[in-house]
Enzyme design. Sequence first.
Site, mmCIF file in Angstrom:
data_model
loop_
_atom_site.group_PDB
_atom_site.id
_atom_site.type_symbol
_atom_site.label_atom_id
_atom_site.label_comp_id
_atom_site.label_asym_id
_atom_site.label_seq_id
_atom_site.Cartn_x
_atom_site.Cartn_y
_atom_site.Cartn_z
ATOM 1 N N LYS A 125 0.865 -1.198 0.000
ATOM 2 C CA LYS A 125 0.000 0.000 0.000
ATOM 3 C C LYS A 125 0.890 1.233 0.000
ATOM 4 C CE LYS A 125 -4.397 1.154 0.262
ATOM 5 N NZ LYS A 125 -5.587 0.413 -0.205
ATOM 6 N N ASP A 165 -7.142 4.451 -4.473
ATOM 7 C CA ASP A 165 -7.758 4.366 -3.138
ATOM 8 C C ASP A 165 -8.326 5.774 -2.910
ATOM 9 O OD1 ASP A 165 -7.714 2.351 -0.634
ATOM 10 O OD2 ASP A 165 -7.484 4.364 0.163
#
Length: 443
Positions: A125, A165
């Site tokens: 991430k 995201d």
Amino acid sequence: MNYTEKVLKEAITKNPNEPEFHQALTEIIPTLAPFIAENPEYEKEKILERLVEPERQTIFRVPWISDDGEINVNRGYRVQFNSAIGPYKGGLRFHPSVNLSVIKFLGFEQIFKNSLTGLAIGGGKGGADFDPKGKSSREVMAFCQSFINELYRHIGQDQDIPAGDIGVGGREIGYMYGQYKRLTGQYEGAFTGKGLSYGGSLVRTEATGYGLVYMAENMLNAKKTDFSGKAVVISGSGNVAIYAAEKAIQYGAKVIAMSDSNGYISDLNGIEIETVKQIKEKNRGRIKDYLNFHKTAEYVENGLIWSVPCHVALPCATQNELDEDGAKYLVKNGCIVVAEGSNMSTTLEATHLLQENNICFAPGKAANAGGVAVSALEMAQNSTRLSWAFEKVDRKLKDIMHDIYISSYKAAERYGMKGNLVAGANIAGFKKVADAMLMQGNI
Ligand code: NDP
Ligand code: 2IT
């Protein structure tokens, strides 16, 4: 102190000032205890000690020039958490609240989520504390290009594949992909969520929201019912929220409330999703603008969206957006299913409250896995230089969500926690990664 308790305590001590990462560890590690007790080689080989330590963390300076000629400096992150079952895979978040703790919690969750999809993707991430709100497209481009000037050396189609995201959608992926291609000279699938004209997959835009509703439909079916006629409350009004609402409406439900970080709208007649798309995807406006189009709707500034009575609640904004107060409303109002579209939407206390009151609850790593699953399908299409029809990708997405529901349900049942999809998803996701780590030696 048993093995899981010991690893949890040590990991928290070793990573001070990382509350979100601690929360994810506390949610996951204890639920693995019965499975690990039955398989002592995981403890002997120190699988958990290895799992909680990212393989690599990169933190970097992102300088860029705004339209007024000023130099701005943001902080960029990429945490490459685990590559046991595939290249690092996970989104990039651009939001002022981004810090190492947030990126580590998201990266840790992503390991389990990606494993649950059944596809060959490891966990990672990244992001930055950049706030895209109020910035011109030129400023967003300047930021994305500077971000990639550093990140490009750490990513690649077989190494690490970022995606979107919060704050990162099609526009940002386009700018980042363009800069990656310019620096490397490679036309390769190093990002997912790309535009359809340059290697994107059909259904990727819709995938997380649609997948969330497919998961919730499985949960409702287990209660001998379905979406038809249900009142649904969805927090957020970004990518995940919009397509969850679209699919829920297609399934015959009424979406009666949606929100953004300023407040929520509600309309018992049902929210018209095309209007929300117009406001959010085209105008980049605020949810309260909905009132300009539909006079029957109400807007509550800074209100608690969970106080709106519903059968199904789908948190789709950000972490810890559903706390004990919200959960009490859901219990009191007779909600039957809660499925997390956002990652770690629900605090630990709220999760327990929902579970104790027999509300069927699915954690993000199971319920929102549709996004990354279709990302992996985008990678498969890029590798073969083919693109698949909408129906084909959607069918695969539906099957993957069903498989995740079944594997999570069965793992919980097998280890004495029937109906606990949190524990089930953790165990089912852990097994494949842990076994791959065992087989690959003490890496
Ligand atoms: P978007 O940026 O498209 O939308 C985010 C939405 O959440 C906006 O409505 C935003 O409101 C709201 N929001 C964000 N931060 C906060 C906050 N701190 N407080 C209140 N509201 C907030 O993001 P996505 O829809 O892509 O992501 C939503 C969630 O889903 C995230 O948790 C993400 O990790 C998760 N997720 C996303 C996937 C994807 O494919 N995109 C896949 C799996 C999970 P505002 O505009 O006012 O900031
Ligand atoms: O949280 C997530 O799973 C995402 N933001 C999507 C990740 C991806 O690689 O598609």
